[in-house]
Design a protein around this motif. Structure first.
Motif, PDB file in Angstrom:
ATOM      1  N   UNK A  12      15.050  48.443  11.412  1.00  0.00           N
ATOM      2  CA  UNK A  12      14.846  49.810  10.961  1.00  0.00           C
ATOM      3  C   UNK A  12      15.526  50.062   9.619  1.00  0.00           C
ATOM      4  N   UNK A  13      16.691  49.484   9.421  1.00  0.00           N
ATOM      5  CA  UNK A  13      17.397  49.641   8.157  1.00  0.00           C
ATOM      6  C   UNK A  13      16.606  49.005   7.011  1.00  0.00           C
ATOM      7  N   UNK A  14      16.001  47.848   7.272  1.00  0.00           N
ATOM      8  CA  UNK A  14      15.199  47.184   6.254  1.00  0.00           C
ATOM      9  C   UNK A  14      13.911  47.957   5.990  1.00  0.00           C
ATOM     10  N   UNK A  15      13.326  48.516   7.048  1.00  0.00           N
ATOM     11  CA  UNK A  15      12.096  49.301   6.914  1.00  0.00           C
ATOM     12  C   UNK A  15      12.369  50.588   6.135  1.00  0.00           C
ATOM     13  N   UNK A  16      13.429  51.277   6.477  1.00  0.00           N
ATOM     14  CA  UNK A  16      13.876  52.424   5.698  1.00  0.00           C
ATOM     15  C   UNK A  16      13.099  53.708   5.874  1.00  0.00           C
ATOM     16  N   UNK A  17      12.149  53.740   6.809  1.00  0.00           N
ATOM     17  CA  UNK A  17      11.367  54.959   7.039  1.00  0.00           C
ATOM     18  C   UNK A  17      11.934  55.682   8.249  1.00  0.00           C
ATOM     19  N   UNK A  18      12.203  56.967   8.086  1.00  0.00           N
ATOM     20  CA  UNK A  18      12.834  57.721   9.172  1.00  0.00           C
ATOM     21  C   UNK A  18      12.082  59.017   9.429  1.00  0.00           C
ATOM     22  N   UNK A  19      12.498  59.711  10.475  1.00  0.00           N
ATOM     23  CA  UNK A  19      11.880  60.967  10.870  1.00  0.00           C
ATOM     24  C   UNK A  19      11.900  61.964   9.725  1.00  0.00           C
ATOM     25  N   UNK A  20      10.747  62.582   9.493  1.00  0.00           N
ATOM     26  CA  UNK A  20      10.632  63.588   8.449  1.00  0.00           C
ATOM     27  C   UNK A  20      10.168  63.064   7.115  1.00  0.00           C
ATOM     28  N   UNK A  21      10.133  61.733   6.946  1.00  0.00           N
ATOM     29  CA  UNK A  21       9.677  61.168   5.673  1.00  0.00           C
ATOM     30  C   UNK A  21       8.186  61.393   5.483  1.00  0.00           C
ATOM     31  N   UNK A  22       7.797  61.527   4.227  1.00  0.00           N
ATOM     32  CA  UNK A  22       6.381  61.637   3.907  1.00  0.00           C
ATOM     33  C   UNK A  22       5.673  60.317   4.174  1.00  0.00           C
ATOM     34  N   UNK A  23       4.467  60.380   4.678  1.00  0.00           N
ATOM     35  CA  UNK A  23       3.660  59.187   4.909  1.00  0.00           C
ATOM     36  C   UNK A  23       3.364  58.501   3.580  1.00  0.00           C
ATOM     37  N   UNK A  24       3.708  57.227   3.485  1.00  0.00           N
ATOM     38  CA  UNK A  24       3.489  56.449   2.264  1.00  0.00           C
ATOM     39  C   UNK A  24       3.057  55.049   2.683  1.00  0.00           C
ATOM     40  N   UNK A  25       1.765  54.867   2.818  1.00  0.00           N
ATOM     41  CA  UNK A  25       1.226  53.621   3.363  1.00  0.00           C
ATOM     42  C   UNK A  25       1.627  52.410   2.533  1.00  0.00           C
TER      43      UNK A  25
END
Length: 228
Positions: free
Chosen positions: A77-90
């Motif tokens: 998850x730390x490497x992915x870096x996407x968390x709750x509330x983030x804008x969708x960025x495919x």
């Protein structure tokens, strides 16, 4: 996206893909080109009309990891870096995962972390679940497989350059864990030698069991004869 130049249909198709990528990278997951047309302005100029449907702007509600055991969820998850509330960025998400069109063999991603530690057959598959008109849950499925060890490293096609000279430049050796990053480093080193066709330096990866893999380097020497 669109430059003032002669129209090439292949470039035009790619530019339309880039346009949708741009929307996808700014939250507009469902952006679609409804129609497009090319029309004549005069003898030397044409125009392009594109009819878009943007859709809603999406945000991430939750990220769930499934199937990982070699690495803890917190590390992935730390490497992915996407968390709750983030804008969708495919585009950014796929780049960090190392999947789809955003695969970079030398980039830092979840996929490369597995590939650089022996997991030759590992796969990362992101799934998107729409839970509201502007909200998405991410489920990332990890298929790790077994760690592979290099069984044999072969060289072929070299007529003038001795095997031992080439082997000194190899970063991939028998007994080591499979490592994609070292394969890429070896490719750069072989290209830098100046003896071989750079476009043809592609490793041949051949699993020989469920834990062993052979790496072969089929080389094509450059012509060195000169006529005076």
């Amino acid at each position: 996206f669109f430059l003032n130049r002669n129209l090439k249909m292949e470039d035009y198709k790619e530019d339309k893909n880039l346009l949708i990528d741009f929307y996808n990278s700014n939250g507009y997951r469902n952006a679609t080109i409804l129609s497009d047309s090319i029309y004549t302005i005069d003898d030397e100029n044409i125009g392009i009309h594109i009819n878009l449907s943007e859709g809603n702007k999406f945000y991430i509600r939750d990220v769930k990891w499934v199937g990982n055991s070699a690495y803890p969820t917190e590390q992935l998850q730390q490497l992915f870096g996407v968390k709750k509330g983030d804008m969708y960025d495919k585009k950014s998400m796929h780049k960090r995962l190392g999947v789809g069109r955003e695969v970079d063999p030398e980039g830092v991603s979840v996929a490369s972390m597995y590939q650089n530690n022996g997991y030759l057959m590992s796969q990362i598959e992101p799934a998107e679940h729409v839970v509201a008109e502007d909200t998405i849950d991410m489920e990332i499925k990890v298929f790790e497989g077994k760690q592979f060890t290099i069984n044999n490293v072969g060289i072929s096609g070299n007529m003038r350059v001795d095997d031992e000279v080439i082997r000194r430049e190899l970063y991939v050796r028998p007994g080591d864990l499979y490592n994609r990053a070292l394969l890429m480093q070896t490719m750069r080193t072989l290209m830098g030698m100046g003896h071989f066709d750079e476009q043809a330096i592609i490793p041949d990866i051949q699993p020989v069991s469920d834990e062993l893999v052979n790496v072969n380097w089929p080389l094509q020497e450059k012509a060195s004869d000169q006529f005076n």
